[in-house]
Scaffold this motif. Sequence first.
Motif, PDB file in Angstrom:
ATOM      1  N   LEU A  15       0.857  -1.187   0.000  1.00 13.13           N
ATOM      2  CA  LEU A  15       0.000   0.000   0.000  1.00 13.13           C
ATOM      3  C   LEU A  15       0.890   1.232   0.000  1.00 13.13           C
ATOM      4  O   LEU A  15       1.739   1.399   0.889  1.00 13.13           O
ATOM      5  CB  LEU A  15      -0.905   0.007   1.227  1.00 13.13           C
ATOM      6  CG  LEU A  15      -1.793  -1.228   1.430  1.00 13.13           C
ATOM      7  CD1 LEU A  15      -2.578  -1.105   2.733  1.00 13.13           C
ATOM      8  CD2 LEU A  15      -2.740  -1.414   0.253  1.00 13.13           C
ATOM      9  N   THR A  16       0.735   2.082  -0.998  1.00 15.30           N
ATOM     10  CA  THR A  16       1.562   3.279  -1.092  1.00 15.30           C
ATOM     11  C   THR A  16       0.667   4.509  -1.168  1.00 15.30           C
ATOM     12  O   THR A  16      -0.446   4.450  -1.697  1.00 15.30           O
ATOM     13  CB  THR A  16       2.461   3.238  -2.340  1.00 15.30           C
ATOM     14  OG1 THR A  16       1.648   3.257  -3.524  1.00 15.30           O
ATOM     15  CG2 THR A  16       3.308   1.987  -2.349  1.00 15.30           C
ATOM     16  N   GLY A  17       1.156   5.621  -0.641  1.00 16.32           N
ATOM     17  CA  GLY A  17       0.387   6.851  -0.699  1.00 16.32           C
ATOM     18  C   GLY A  17       0.792   7.804   0.406  1.00 16.32           C
ATOM     19  O   GLY A  17       1.602   7.471   1.288  1.00 16.32           O
ATOM     20  N   GLY A  26      -5.162   6.197   5.297  1.00 16.42           N
ATOM     21  CA  GLY A  26      -5.890   5.011   5.735  1.00 16.42           C
ATOM     22  C   GLY A  26      -5.243   3.691   5.396  1.00 16.42           C
ATOM     23  O   GLY A  26      -5.930   2.665   5.337  1.00 16.42           O
ATOM     24  N   LYS A  27      -3.925   3.654   5.207  1.00 13.14           N
ATOM     25  CA  LYS A  27      -3.266   2.395   4.843  1.00 13.14           C
ATOM     26  C   LYS A  27      -3.345   1.381   5.986  1.00 13.14           C
ATOM     27  O   LYS A  27      -3.583   0.197   5.757  1.00 13.14           O
ATOM     28  CB  LYS A  27      -1.808   2.688   4.454  1.00 13.14           C
ATOM     29  CG  LYS A  27      -1.679   3.573   3.219  1.00 13.14           C
ATOM     30  CD  LYS A  27      -0.241   3.750   2.797  1.00 13.14           C
ATOM     31  CE  LYS A  27       0.550   4.613   3.748  1.00 13.14           C
ATOM     32  NZ  LYS A  27       0.056   6.018   3.775  1.00 13.14           N
ATOM     33  N   LEU A  85      -0.294 -13.708   4.636  1.00 18.29           N
ATOM     34  CA  LEU A  85      -0.272 -12.614   3.667  1.00 18.29           C
ATOM     35  C   LEU A  85       0.415 -11.428   4.307  1.00 18.29           C
ATOM     36  O   LEU A  85       0.036 -10.991   5.397  1.00 18.29           O
ATOM     37  CB  LEU A  85      -1.694 -12.242   3.252  1.00 18.29           C
ATOM     38  CG  LEU A  85      -1.826 -11.025   2.323  1.00 18.29           C
ATOM     39  CD1 LEU A  85      -1.227 -11.332   0.956  1.00 18.29           C
ATOM     40  CD2 LEU A  85      -3.286 -10.602   2.182  1.00 18.29           C
ATOM     41  N   LEU A  86       1.434 -10.903   3.638  1.00 18.12           N
ATOM     42  CA  LEU A  86       2.153  -9.733   4.145  1.00 18.12           C
ATOM     43  C   LEU A  86       1.605  -8.482   3.471  1.00 18.12           C
ATOM     44  O   LEU A  86       1.606  -8.382   2.242  1.00 18.12           O
ATOM     45  CB  LEU A  86       3.651  -9.875   3.870  1.00 18.12           C
ATOM     46  CG  LEU A  86       4.521  -8.688   4.292  1.00 18.12           C
ATOM     47  CD1 LEU A  86       4.437  -8.465   5.794  1.00 18.12           C
ATOM     48  CD2 LEU A  86       5.963  -8.888   3.856  1.00 18.12           C
ATOM     49  N   ILE A  87       1.122  -7.548   4.263  1.00 19.32           N
ATOM     50  CA  ILE A  87       0.685  -6.243   3.769  1.00 19.32           C
ATOM     51  C   ILE A  87       1.633  -5.198   4.333  1.00 19.32           C
ATOM     52  O   ILE A  87       1.856  -5.152   5.550  1.00 19.32           O
ATOM     53  CB  ILE A  87      -0.770  -5.938   4.185  1.00 19.32           C
ATOM     54  CG1 ILE A  87      -1.717  -6.999   3.625  1.00 19.32           C
ATOM     55  CG2 ILE A  87      -1.191  -4.560   3.694  1.00 19.32           C
ATOM     56  CD1 ILE A  87      -3.177  -6.776   4.000  1.00 19.32           C
ATOM     57  N   ARG A 117       0.871  -7.261  -5.534  1.00 21.81           N
ATOM     58  CA  ARG A 117      -0.066  -6.171  -5.796  1.00 21.81           C
ATOM     59  C   ARG A 117       0.474  -4.884  -5.194  1.00 21.81           C
ATOM     60  O   ARG A 117       0.867  -4.852  -4.027  1.00 21.81           O
ATOM     61  CB  ARG A 117      -1.447  -6.472  -5.183  1.00 21.81           C
ATOM     62  CG  ARG A 117      -2.215  -7.578  -5.872  1.00 21.81           C
ATOM     63  CD  ARG A 117      -2.731  -7.119  -7.242  1.00 21.81           C
ATOM     64  NE  ARG A 117      -3.604  -8.123  -7.842  1.00 21.81           N
ATOM     65  CZ  ARG A 117      -3.179  -9.164  -8.527  1.00 21.81           C
ATOM     66  NH1 ARG A 117      -1.869  -9.357  -8.682  1.00 21.81           N
ATOM     67  NH2 ARG A 117      -4.031 -10.027  -9.065  1.00 21.81           N
ATOM     68  N   HIS A 118       0.491  -3.838  -6.004  1.00 22.98           N
ATOM     69  CA  HIS A 118       0.861  -2.499  -5.532  1.00 22.98           C
ATOM     70  C   HIS A 118      -0.394  -1.627  -5.645  1.00 22.98           C
ATOM     71  O   HIS A 118      -0.873  -1.359  -6.749  1.00 22.98           O
ATOM     72  CB  HIS A 118       1.986  -1.904  -6.366  1.00 22.98           C
ATOM     73  CG  HIS A 118       3.273  -2.679  -6.278  1.00 22.98           C
ATOM     74  ND1 HIS A 118       4.458  -2.217  -6.800  1.00 22.98           N
ATOM     75  CD2 HIS A 118       3.562  -3.880  -5.719  1.00 22.98           C
ATOM     76  CE1 HIS A 118       5.412  -3.105  -6.576  1.00 22.98           C
ATOM     77  NE2 HIS A 118       4.889  -4.127  -5.922  1.00 22.98           N
ATOM     78  N   ILE A 119      -0.928  -1.208  -4.527  1.00 24.04           N
ATOM     79  CA  ILE A 119      -2.181  -0.454  -4.500  1.00 24.04           C
ATOM     80  C   ILE A 119      -1.900   0.967  -4.029  1.00 24.04           C
ATOM     81  O   ILE A 119      -1.351   1.169  -2.933  1.00 24.04           O
ATOM     82  CB  ILE A 119      -3.215  -1.129  -3.588  1.00 24.04           C
ATOM     83  CG1 ILE A 119      -3.521  -2.541  -4.106  1.00 24.04           C
ATOM     84  CG2 ILE A 119      -4.494  -0.305  -3.496  1.00 24.04           C
ATOM     85  CD1 ILE A 119      -4.469  -3.331  -3.221  1.00 24.04           C
TER      86      ILE A 119
END
Length: 503
Positions: free
Chosen positions: A109-111, A116-117, A216-218, A239-241
């Motif tokens: 998760l990038t941003g 809200g990550k 699962l690694l987030i 996945r890059h979200i």
Amino acid sequence: MLNKLWKELSIGTGVGVIVFLAYIGVVTLPVLFAAAVLALLVVAVRSRGNLATAHGGRRSGLKPSGSLSFEEIGGQERAKQELIEALDFLVNQEEIARLGIRPLKGILLTGPPGTGKTLLAKAAAAYTDSIYVAASGSEFVEMYVGVGAGRIRDLFKEARQKAQKSGKSSAVIFIDEIDVIGGKRDGGQHREYDQTLNQLLTEMDGIYTNESPRILLIAATNRKEMLDSALVRPGRFDRHIQVDLPDKKGRLHILSLHARNKPLHEEANLERIAEESFGFSGAQLESVMNEAAIYAMRDKREAIMQQHLSMAIDKVMMGEKTDREASREERERIALHELGHAIAAELVRPGSVSTVALSPRGQAMGYVRHNPEKDQYLYTKDFLEAQIMIALGGAAAEEIFYGGRSTGSRGDFDQAMGIVRTMVESGLTELGIIDGSMMTPDRWASISSTMLDQLMERTKAMLLKQRNVFLGSLDILLKEETLSGEGFRKLLHGQPDNALTPV
């Protein structure tokens, strides 16, 4: 009741038997010892049974603490949809096995901060009915060799053990600020966090050696470009979200979520606040609602008014009002400075000024608040030059009336320099298309000085024609400290002074 009576009869009978044995001459000490041991065993067994019952009831009857659903997260509809699609690979294991799909190992998760990550990672654990284990990247960095790598191993081991004890088929590990341990390796001397990264890569490669529990690694980061290529490749983070700042619809959703437990007055318009809060993150919007409630409490109101929401936006943007008192001369300079911003804004973008204020807030001694505009993500050269002229309006006004500038323009110049950098890196200057990293400091200084000097001259020439507007609104601003945008525009367009309306 019967149980209590039975206990009393049993105790009375036992005491009577012991007294009778002692009376007839039998040694009762071994009997007393055996009775005490038997009583202790009974108490221990019953206590253990009660404890197991209590644990069993808590396991089956109560909802796990900290659970969060995707419906409780606002402003990230696209990111939530992408994440749910990725999580379905973990939920629908039979379907992915039938189609021969390799299970996902990681989601990145990038941003920007506050979007809200972390909330998305918690919702992902609840959505997949998984164990949730969280850590920060800084927890793995130590000066002692091997400590960080050991903590990575312990983190994955803990996730597996918790999943097995809870009877879960999967676990979600969330690592915040992963760029701390996942930064690019430069090939230099061996560093401690290189070992930590190597251990993380090894764990991700070996995650699915066992089918259950699946892990699962987030991970979340604000600086995706700093991550090592071995970490972000397919097969590790599949996945890059992108978790961006919310648009107007998303901001309204977030405000509505945080307003659920707060009494809003019927005149309070959250849609208006969503428009005025362009560029705010979810964390900032939560702070707006919280600060508005605090303002309502200060005013001893039963509900949050629209004015409380507007004041909260100013508070989040610039800070709380301060008690700093300036001299008459300083107040006049500050007033003229803010009027310079306001007049420049109205001339290049009519109808944009909402309020001109002289009250000190945060580090600013005065400010101009602008009316909301439509969300915009692409900017032309003319638009950016207009933004620079608005930023330079305060310094230009000081030069016109005092012949020089003050330190109050420092923040304006920082803003203008940032816009110049954006224009250069976007190919909107005379340099054409150029890589910003190829620019030397002298070249940056040259192009910035040239552009800002030209725009400063244009701004001063534009403001020189409005001296009457400066002088006509100065006294009211000094007296009332705030001036409405509507009244300011009436004076700007040559209407009588009494048309001005203090806020």
